[in-house]
Design an enzyme around this catalytic site. Structure first.
Site, mmCIF file in Angstrom:
data_model
loop_
_atom_site.group_PDB
_atom_site.id
_atom_site.type_symbol
_atom_site.label_atom_id
_atom_site.label_comp_id
_atom_site.label_asym_id
_atom_site.label_seq_id
_atom_site.Cartn_x
_atom_site.Cartn_y
_atom_site.Cartn_z
ATOM 1 N N GLY A 133 0.830 -1.196 0.000
ATOM 2 C CA GLY A 133 0.000 0.000 0.000
ATOM 3 C C GLY A 133 0.867 1.249 0.000
ATOM 4 C CD GLN B 77 3.310 6.031 2.507
ATOM 5 O OE1 GLN B 77 2.347 5.475 1.993
ATOM 6 N NE2 GLN B 77 4.304 5.358 3.067
ATOM 7 C CB CYS C 162 4.992 2.450 7.194
ATOM 8 S SG CYS C 162 4.503 3.928 6.298
ATOM 9 C CG LEU C 163 6.428 1.059 1.200
ATOM 10 C CD1 LEU C 163 5.867 1.283 -0.196
ATOM 11 C CD2 LEU C 163 7.538 0.019 1.174
ATOM 12 C CG HIS D 61 -0.886 1.461 7.190
ATOM 13 N ND1 HIS D 61 0.083 0.960 8.041
ATOM 14 C CD2 HIS D 61 -0.232 2.307 6.361
ATOM 15 C CE1 HIS D 61 1.245 1.517 7.743
ATOM 16 N NE2 HIS D 61 1.090 2.325 6.719
ATOM 17 C CD GLU D 62 -1.215 2.515 2.636
ATOM 18 O OE1 GLU D 62 -0.759 3.677 2.536
ATOM 19 O OE2 GLU D 62 -0.497 1.553 2.970
ATOM 20 C CG HIS E 154 0.060 7.018 5.210
ATOM 21 N ND1 HIS E 154 1.208 7.510 5.803
ATOM 22 C CD2 HIS E 154 0.269 5.692 5.046
ATOM 23 C CE1 HIS E 154 2.068 6.501 5.981
ATOM 24 N NE2 HIS E 154 1.521 5.387 5.536
HETATM 25 NI NI NI Z 1 2.409 3.476 5.530
#
Ligand code: NI
Length: 173
Positions: free
Chosen positions: A46, A51, A95-96, A137-138, A141
């Protein structure tokens, strides 16, 4: 399509509330495609527009992990959680924007989400298991919230210190 750099925590752009997408333009579709390519390349399941430093309410995901299974890329513009189950589920999240750090987060096991798709169509679906965790989660963000915000303060501070060190190392090259 092109791979774009992913912001690393801590970064003030990851803490901002993102603005709604006003109509799915070609530019927005291109952004969604770049986000999917960036997510697959990372690799991750995701990614949210903030991000990449873009404060828009757009997320992409693909939680198909089985070897050989067909990919299921999704792009969700202006996603909104309409219903959450009382039943909770715990997943070890990553998380990226917080590479190689993981923590257990408890969230509703099932959610119903509405969004606008790539073609401008209004959609609604119920997500469960990993998809439910990922979509929540997304969407977090888009509110400037990270999974580490659910962890105990000491653990969060430790991860943030590690990320600051990682950013210093990367800046030095
Ligand atoms: Ni994340």
């Amino acid at each position: 399509m092109s791979i774009r750099p992913i912001l690393i925590h801590p970064d003030p752009r990851l803490k901002k509330v993102a603005a709604p997408v006003e109509g799915v333009s070609d530019e927005m579709r291109k952004l969604a495609e770049d986000m999917l390519e960036t997510m697959y390349d990372a690799p991750g399941i995701g990614l949210a527009a903030p991000q990449l430093g873009i404060s828009k309410r757009l997320i992409v995901m693909d939680c198909i992990k089985e070897e050989g299974a067909a990919p299921q890329p999704m792009a969700l513009f202006n996603p909104v959680v309409q219903w959450s189950s009382d039943e909770l589920n715990t997943y070890e999240e990553g998380c990226l924007s917080i590479p190689e750090q993981y923590g257990e987060v408890e969230r509703p096991a099932e959610v119903t989400v509405t969004w606008t798709d790539m073609h401008g169509a209004e959609c609604e679906a119920k997500f469960d298991k990993l998809w439910a965790t990922c979509v929540q989660h997304e969407i977090d963000h888009l509110e400037g919230k990270l999974f580490i915000d659910y962890l105990k303060p000491l653990r969060r501070q430790m991860i943030t210190r590690k990320m600051k060190k990682l950013k210093r190392e990367r800046a030095r090259g």
